[in-house]
Write a protein that holds these residues in place. Structure first.
Motif, PDB file in Angstrom:
ATOM      1  N   LEU A  50      -8.676 -66.713 -73.208  1.00 11.55           N
ATOM      2  CA  LEU A  50      -9.965 -67.305 -73.574  1.00 11.55           C
ATOM      3  C   LEU A  50     -10.786 -66.355 -74.450  1.00 11.55           C
ATOM      4  N   THR A  51     -10.708 -65.070 -74.161  1.00  9.27           N
ATOM      5  CA  THR A  51     -11.418 -64.087 -74.975  1.00  9.27           C
ATOM      6  C   THR A  51     -10.871 -64.074 -76.397  1.00  9.27           C
ATOM      7  N   LEU A  52      -9.553 -64.128 -76.525  1.00  5.95           N
ATOM      8  CA  LEU A  52      -8.947 -64.165 -77.854  1.00  5.95           C
ATOM      9  C   LEU A  52      -9.309 -65.448 -78.596  1.00  5.95           C
ATOM     10  N   ALA A  53      -9.280 -66.580 -77.891  1.00  7.35           N
ATOM     11  CA  ALA A  53      -9.651 -67.852 -78.513  1.00  7.35           C
ATOM     12  C   ALA A  53     -11.106 -67.818 -78.961  1.00  7.35           C
ATOM     13  N   ASN A  54     -11.972 -67.235 -78.165  1.00  7.25           N
ATOM     14  CA  ASN A  54     -13.380 -67.115 -78.526  1.00  7.25           C
ATOM     15  C   ASN A  54     -13.543 -66.272 -79.786  1.00  7.25           C
ATOM     16  N   ALA A  55     -12.795 -65.188 -79.880  1.00  4.70           N
ATOM     17  CA  ALA A  55     -12.875 -64.328 -81.065  1.00  4.70           C
ATOM     18  C   ALA A  55     -12.433 -65.082 -82.311  1.00  4.70           C
ATOM     19  N   VAL A  56     -11.363 -65.866 -82.176  1.00  4.52           N
ATOM     20  CA  VAL A  56     -10.872 -66.649 -83.325  1.00  4.52           C
ATOM     21  C   VAL A  56     -11.912 -67.684 -83.737  1.00  4.52           C
ATOM     22  N   LEU A  57     -12.472 -68.393 -82.774  1.00  7.47           N
ATOM     23  CA  LEU A  57     -13.465 -69.420 -83.085  1.00  7.47           C
ATOM     24  C   LEU A  57     -14.740 -68.815 -83.671  1.00  7.47           C
ATOM     25  N   THR A  58     -15.144 -67.667 -83.151  1.00 10.42           N
ATOM     26  CA  THR A  58     -16.331 -66.987 -83.682  1.00 10.42           C
ATOM     27  C   THR A  58     -16.094 -66.565 -85.126  1.00 10.42           C
ATOM     28  N   GLN A  59     -14.908 -66.031 -85.376  1.00 11.02           N
ATOM     29  CA  GLN A  59     -14.586 -65.606 -86.735  1.00 11.02           C
ATOM     30  C   GLN A  59     -14.539 -66.818 -87.672  1.00 11.02           C
ATOM     31  N   ALA A  60     -13.969 -67.923 -87.193  1.00 15.85           N
ATOM     32  CA  ALA A  60     -13.905 -69.127 -88.015  1.00 15.85           C
ATOM     33  C   ALA A  60     -15.303 -69.660 -88.290  1.00 15.85           C
ATOM     34  N   ALA A  61     -16.189 -69.609 -87.308  1.00 13.06           N
ATOM     35  CA  ALA A  61     -17.562 -70.080 -87.499  1.00 13.06           C
ATOM     36  C   ALA A  61     -18.307 -69.192 -88.494  1.00 13.06           C
TER      37      ALA A  61
END
Length: 84
Positions: A50-61
């Motif tokens: 979940l932490t990795l997914a959050n980092a990816v989504l934050t970077q995409a945003a």
């Protein structure tokens, strides 16, 4: 010779009932502990994912926010006229 309960059990290798129950309880607790450790390991892996997914989504945003202004994009049609 008078035989006591202890002497008879010692000679016949019988385990006293309280000791049997205690051993069963210890076995159950060990199994419970093993299950909890497995569950904890799975939860830690989920947190990592979940932490990795959050980092990816934050970077995409952040990348989307840095893109050109959508009001000037060719594929965007405003519902009402834009006022300068």
């Amino acid at each position: 010779m008078a035989f006591t309960t202890h002497t008879v059990r010692a000679e016949t290798h019988q385990v006293p009932e309280p000791e049997k129950r205690l051993r069963e309880t210890v076995t159950k607790l060990k199994k419970t502990l093993d299950n909890k450790e497995k569950e904890l390991k799975e939860l830690r892996q989920l947190v990592t994912n979940l932490t990795l997914a959050n980092a990816v989504l934050t970077q995409a945003a952040e990348h989307t926010a840095a893109s050109p202004d959508l009001t000037t994009a060719e594929n965007v049609v405003p519902f009402r006229p834009l006022t300068p």
